[in-house]
Enzyme design. Structure first.
Site, PDB file in Angstrom:
ATOM      1  N   THR A   1       4.219   1.935   2.187  1.00 27.37           N
ATOM      2  CA  THR A   1       5.602   2.078   1.577  1.00 27.37           C
ATOM      3  C   THR A   1       6.298   3.307   2.308  1.00 27.37           C
ATOM      4  OG1 THR A   1       4.698   1.239  -0.589  1.00 27.37           O
ATOM      5  CG2 THR A   1       6.673   2.606  -0.652  1.00 27.37           C
TER       6      THR A   1
ATOM      7  N   GLY B   1       0.841  -1.136   0.072  1.00 33.15           N
ATOM      8  CA  GLY B   1      -0.119   0.055   0.001  1.00 33.15           C
ATOM      9  C   GLY B   1       0.780   1.417   0.035  1.00 33.15           C
ATOM     10  N   CYS B   2       0.147   2.353  -0.280  1.00 30.42           N
ATOM     11  CA  CYS B   2       1.039   3.764  -0.349  1.00 30.42           C
ATOM     12  C   CYS B   2       1.398   4.101   0.922  1.00 30.42           C
ATOM     13  CB  CYS B   2       0.014   4.823  -1.087  1.00 30.42           C
ATOM     14  SG  CYS B   2      -1.761   4.796  -0.524  1.00 30.42           S
ATOM     15  N   TYR B   3       0.566   4.162   1.695  1.00 34.16           N
ATOM     16  CA  TYR B   3       0.987   4.591   3.255  1.00 34.16           C
ATOM     17  C   TYR B   3       2.142   3.676   3.795  1.00 34.16           C
ATOM     18  CZ  TYR B   3      -2.866   8.117   3.907  1.00 34.16           C
ATOM     19  OH  TYR B   3      -3.758   9.056   3.683  1.00 34.16           O
TER      20      TYR B   3
END
Length: 339
Positions: free
Chosen positions: A153, A149-151
């Site tokens: 990462t 996921g982006c967060y």
């Protein structure tokens, strides 16, 4: 050439995959697929700016994909990918899944946070968590990549060297993250710009965000002990970009310069990680439309806390760019190819 397919192109991540892969020197896009026959249409009717690609979106057909694709990117919603993955893996196709369906190693944790029964539990053990810089060797051998996921990462890359070096207190890690509106998906972004813009707000506060177990899982793997975090996400009135500020108690006093050196040693040779000099101020504009994660840090000597700032483009390093980086690793290409 690596023959690639994309399942699900109408969202932000699908569009970003198209943008990157269409310019990749070692890739041929051989198939675009929707979830149903109702999505069958020419690509230029969906995205006029891709009129140079003479491709049609077809209904999902596993047999066809197995014949024409070496790898498939799944840009599908959560709880949809696990219906598709078993058929593709069993047909011998490598899969890079951008949903959360195979990120969590314990299916009961997934079911609790996503409120849905996981119907492909036996494939969880076949997946590799695709944080490119931390799991490179496993990614090389993988058939199924669970793209992060982006967060997570921003947070995991920001914390990993400190966690591995053992000079921080793993209790009481506080994370304050801000995302561009694209992080919540195209429909939510359209609603935001229609009804709320300009606005800046927190959401999913007090331990409600679904990325929490993913972050805790991977930090626990790195540390060898259970890690619990406090995580609060925010939405910014920009389209893309993500910035996480992480507050960690130090076990002992260490100079900022010494910590920077530890980080640079940890990420030595990793092209897409930039550890900035002391007192350099980070912003999202520095990484927009790139696959870089830039990290800065400073010790607050008054409170003996380490303050880490980690920034990415949530659609590139936080999603589609990292997925392509993982594909490059899987097929023995330079990690930077196409990026």
């Amino acid at each position: 050439m690596v023959r690639t397919g994309i399942v699900g192109i109408t969202g932000y991540t699908g569009e970003e995959l198209l943008r990157i892969l269409s310019k990749h020197p070692n890739v041929k896009i051989t198939g675009l697929y929707g979830r149903s026959s109702s999505e069958k249409r020419h690509l230029k009717d969906i995205y006029p700016h891709f009129n140079c690609l003479d491709l049609r979106v077809e209904a999902l057909n596993v047999k066809q994909i197995a014949n024409i694709c070496d790898v498939v990117f799944l840009a599908l919603p959560h709880a949809v990918a696990f219906e598709v993955v078993p058929h593709l893996i069993d047909a011998g196709v490598k899969v890079i899944d951008l949903s959360a369906d195979f990120r969590l190693v314990r299916p009961e944790v997934y079911e609790r946070w996503y409120n849905v029964k996981h119907t492909a539990k036996e494939y969880i053990g076949k997946s590799v968590y695709g944080l490119s810089e931390l799991n490179t060797e496993k990614i090389k051998r993988a058939l199924l990549i669970a793209n992060p996921g982006c967060y997570p990462t921003t947070v995991i890359l920001g914390c990993a060297p400190a966690v591995k070096n053992g000079f921080i207190d793993l209790r009481g890690i506080v994370i304050d993250s801000k995302s561009g509106i694209s992080g919540s998906g195209r429909k939510s972004a359209q609603a935001y710009f229609k009804d709320e813009h300009p606005n800046f707000r927190a959401y999913k506060v007090a331990g409600e965000h679904r990325h929490i177990p993913e972050i805790e899982q991977e930090l626990s793997v790195l540390s060898g002990e259970d890690v619990t975090i406090s995580f609060t996400p925010h939405i910014m009135s920009v389209e893309r970009g993500m910035l996480s500020t992480i507050y960690i108690n130090m076990k002992k006093q260490i100079a900022t310069s010494a910590i920077i050196e530890k980080y640079r040693k940890f990420y030595s040779g990793r092209h897409f990680i930039k550890i900035l000099d002391e007192n350099v101020i980070l912003g999202i504009k520095d990484v927009l439309n790139t696959n870089y994660c830039e990290i800065s840090m400073k010790v607050d000597e008054r409170t003996n806390k380490l303050i880490i700032v980690s920034v990415i483009d949530n659609l590139v390093k936080g999603a589609s760019g990292q997925a392509v980086q993982n594909m490059n690793i899987m097929f023995g290409l330079p990690e930077t190819a196409g990026l």
